[in-house]
Design an enzyme around this catalytic site. Structure first.
Site, short mmCIF file in Angstrom:
data_model
loop_
_atom_site.label_atom_id
_atom_site.label_comp_id
_atom_site.label_asym_id
_atom_site.label_seq_id
_atom_site.Cartn_x
_atom_site.Cartn_y
_atom_site.Cartn_z
N LYS A 53 -24.84 -81.75 72.06
CA LYS A 53 -24.71 -82.08 73.64
C LYS A 53 -24.25 -84.01 73.77
O LYS A 53 -23.11 -84.30 74.86
CB LYS A 53 -25.93 -82.41 74.83
CG LYS A 53 -26.42 -81.03 74.99
CD LYS A 53 -27.29 -80.82 76.01
CE LYS A 53 -28.09 -79.24 75.71
NZ LYS A 53 -29.06 -78.34 76.08
N GLN A 97 -34.32 -81.82 77.94
CA GLN A 97 -34.31 -80.71 77.51
C GLN A 97 -35.74 -80.13 77.20
O GLN A 97 -36.82 -80.58 77.01
CB GLN A 97 -34.64 -80.43 75.44
CG GLN A 97 -33.94 -80.07 74.27
CD GLN A 97 -33.15 -79.56 74.88
OE1 GLN A 97 -31.57 -79.13 75.00
NE2 GLN A 97 -32.68 -77.56 74.02
N ASP A 120 -28.51 -79.41 84.83
CA ASP A 120 -28.87 -78.10 84.05
C ASP A 120 -28.76 -76.90 85.75
O ASP A 120 -28.84 -75.85 84.88
CB ASP A 120 -30.52 -77.78 83.48
CG ASP A 120 -29.96 -78.50 82.22
OD1 ASP A 120 -28.99 -77.49 81.44
OD2 ASP A 120 -31.25 -78.84 82.07
#
Ligand code: NAP
Length: 283
Positions: A53, A97, A120
């Protein structure tokens, strides 16, 4: 028939090139989109996702920061950090994460991230907006699938989409996004009886179960579009949930694993971060 292969990897590269230009244009207005990724512990798979990422952000000229915390970080310490990032005007996207270690609640963390920085798309406020058909940050993998289907010029309206999977991460949101596009959506899961009787009806079959070779050619209707979301490691090799060789003889379109859905996920994360920066700066 041999299906047309939809390579998410190629599409992801094209989209990232467009994003690079967009980021550069924002820089001329003194807007510097920035993504902060927080990871707890040193799980190699999670670390590899996170590094991917960060690399992808840097490649399109976007600012990014990786905050690595020890696995024993307390829930309160993590919540305090998120609050600091929520308040930091230079930060546009925050991603923790998941999963976090067991002593921390995933849901508490998801809800602590400000919805305007929730790139997200997991915050209940953003999930609710998606459900009610409003514009918001959509979860990256489902959104990537939607973009892939659209770019491949697959008609969604009126199509019967069958999804194997009902997770909050993939199955449910991809179903919602396709329902918003006027598809007719069926979800299958581990308690579904006679799975094949459902998959055989699909004009578009999306497989997100995490079970290697769950679906093969005989489970697919002639001419269906097959999207394989699964990522499994079998004998050290990356493989999806669909037996590609038999499925491609029946399907009209199919995504491979790797080089299919995977590269689109990070691409949509970059998209969401740029969108967050633009929204925060009223662009
Ligand atoms: P998950 O949370 O484990 O959910 C799997 C879903 O599949 C559940 O709804 C489960 O049913 C259903 N299922 C499992 N076995 C089944 C079976 N034999 N028949 C019918 N349904 C079955 O997984 P996830 O997070 O949604 O991820 C799914 C897959 O996509 C995994 O392989 C994951 O690695 C991959 N993935 C890929 C990307 C990417 O970027 N390419 C991103 C995210 C995930 P129940 O609800 O009844 O348990």
């Amino acid at each position: 028939m041999s299906a047309e292969v939809i390579y998410g990897k190629q599409l992801a590269e094209d989209l990232r090139q467009e994003m690079k230009e967009e980021v550069s244009a924002l820089h001329t207005k003194d807007i510097r989109p920035k993504l902060v990724v927080v990871i707890l512990g040193e799980d190699p798979a999670s670390m590899s996702y996170v590094k991917g990422k960060q690399r992808a952000s840097e490649k399109i000229g976007m600012d990014s920061e990786l905050i690595e915390l020890p696995v024993e970080t307390s829930e309160q310490e993590l919540l305090d950090l998120i609050e600091k990032l929520n308040q930091d005007a230079t930060v546009h996207g925050i991603l923790v994460q998941l999963p976090v270690p067991d002593h921390i609640s995933d849901q508490k963390i998801i809800e602590a991230i400000h919805p305007d920085k929730d790139v997200d798309g997991f915050h209940p406020a953003n999930v609710g907006k998606m459900m009610t058909g409003q514009d918001t940050f959509f979860p990256c993998t489902p959104y990537g699938i939607l973009v892939m289907l659209k770019r491949a010029e697959i008609t969604l309206e009126g199509k019967h989409v069958v999804i194997i999977g009902r997770s909050n991460l993939v199955g449910k949101p991809v179903g919602q996004l396709l329902l918003n596009e006027n598809a007719t959506v069926t979800h299958c899961h581990s308690r579904t009886k006679q799975l094949q009787s459902h998959t055989k009806q699909a004009d578009i079959l999306i497989v997100a179960a995490g079970k290697p070779s769950l679906i093969s050619g005989e489970d697919i209707k002639e001419g269906a579009v097959v999207i394989d979301v699964g990522v499994n490691r079998v004998d050290g090799k990356l493989t999806g949930d669909v037996d590609f060789e038999s499925a491609k003889e029946v399907a009209s379109h199919i995504t491979p694993v790797p080089k299919g859905v995977g590269p689109m996920t990070i691409t949509m994360l970059l998209h969401n971060t740029i969108k967050a920066a633009k929204r925060i700066h009223n662009q």
